[in-house]
Design an enzyme around this catalytic site. Structure first.
Site: not given
Ligand SMILES: *Cc1c(COP(=O)(O)O)cnc(C)c1O
Length: 361
Positions: A102, A172, A196
């Site tokens: 990511w 993030d 999540k």
């Molecule tokens: C799942 C995830 C993403 C991507 O998320 P989307 O909502 O599918 O775009 C980005 N960064 C992290 C840390 C993630 O766990």
């Protein structure tokens, strides 16, 4: 039908209480005679839902008044470009630490809009650690410094934040939002896809310091400009109404049933330790991450045999422990044990792993 223990990395398990409330309110939300799915987002009743969601998030995360909370769409992925379009506008430079897929995607996307400096990477060891940072490699006049705090695929997590001085830190927090307290004032911007730890898929949370809004690049599409959403309380266009409603229920659960983020953290530590303690003592299973960088949310583990891994995943599923297959880039297994995973789920998983080890060694 009995519910399984769902270890999916996302979308993922939600608190049962939340699902039951959503089910109870499905036909008639609080006497409105409508489902939240059917409501106009401009109605009074919906306005109270989105306002309440924001105020709960502010309270739970202790978000200061000089930060905007935005409920957007497009996933964390769209933030990979929205952040540079809005923030990479003074020196046109940004620092990134690459701690997994990511973080790497975020870096690649940003490099389309300006000059990206990769300060450090843990790619050399399949991202199984958080690299030590050398401040002399930081760009002094960077517009921001980006980190991915919890690395969902690899199971690593920053337990200490880099000191970036006056350069705004951008984090993030897709897979760790509301899993423990976080000092928002240390950041210029935090973002997370909600699927999540907070809600079903569909809403992306952005927490951004006000002075970072309003400087977007000229070509920035209206929908990609933070100002558009900040000026309209996340109601510029139709927001993901139902997802925001479920997120509100999850936030109520965190506040009222768990007792806030300190309590959430205690519970998450207890839960993760059950699994890590077992992995540290097992002769068959082992965790893949350097101990001091372990995540409380995502726990990757392996055996020394591909065959055993496959057998384990299959038998686990037959016994009600689902979505334990690791990400294809790591292999093996991964148990995502987000906020809503009950302690009992992890205890039972460990019991099952112990039995599997006995039967197969
Ligand atoms: C799942 C995830 C993403 C991507 O998320 P989307 O909502 O599918 O775009 C980005 N960064 C992290 C840390 C993630 O766990």
């Amino acid at each position: 039908m009995a519910r399984v223990y769902n270890f999916s990395a996302g979308p993922s398990v939600l608190p049962e209480k939340v699902l039951k409330t959503a089910a109870d309110e499905m036909f008639d939300y609080k006497g409105s005679g409508q489902s939240v799915m059917e409501m106009s987002h401009r109605s009074k009743v919906y306005d109270s839902i989105i306002k309440e969601a924001e105020s709960l998030l502010r309270e739970i995360m202790n978000i200061p008044d000089n930060y905007k909370v935005l409920f957007l769409q497009g996933g964390a992925w769209s933030q990979f470009s929205m952040i540079p379009m809005n923030l990479m506008t003074k020196s046109g430079k940004a620092d990134y630490v690459v701690t997994g897929q990511w973080a790497n995607k975020a870096q690649q996307e940003a490099s389309r809009y300006g000059e990206v400096n990769v300060v450090a990477s843990s790619k050399d060891k399949t991202f199984n650690y958080i690299p030590k940072l050398d401040p002399s490699k930081f760009t002094k006049d960077a517009d921001y410094f980006h980190i991915c705090i919890n690395n969902t695929i690899y199971g690593t997590c920053y337990h200490e934040l880099p000191d970036t001085g006056d350069v705004p830190l951008v984090g993030d927090i897709s897979s760790c939002i509301c899993s423990e307290p976080i000092d928002v004032t240390k950041f210029g911007l935090l973002y997370a896809g909600a699927q999540k730890n907070l809600a079903p898929a569909g809403v992306t949370i952005v927490i951004v310091r006000e002075d970072l809004i309003g400087n977007a690049m000229d070509f920035t599409p209206t929908m990609y400009n933070y100002k558009t959403h900040a000026d309209n309380d996340s109601m510029f266009n139709t927001p993901p109404c139902y997802t925001i409603y479920v997120m509100k229920l999850v936030l109520e659960w965190i506040k009222n049933d768990i007792g806030g983020l300190e309590k959430m953290k205690e519970r998450n530590i207890k839960k993760a330790n059950i699994l890590y303690d077992f992995l540290d003592n097992s002769k068959m299973f082992r965790g893949t991450v350097v101990k001091e960088d372990r995540s409380l949310m995502n726990v990757p583990f392996v055996t020394d045999s591909e065959e055993l891994n496959t057998k384990f995943i299959k038998e686990a599923e037959a016994n009600g422990f689902v979505n334990l297959k690791g990400h294809r880039s790591v292999g093996g297994m991964r148990a995502s044990i987000y906020n809503a995973m009950p302690i009992e789920g992890v205890e039972k998983l460990v019991e099952f792993m112990r039995k599997f080890e006995e039967e197969n060694s």
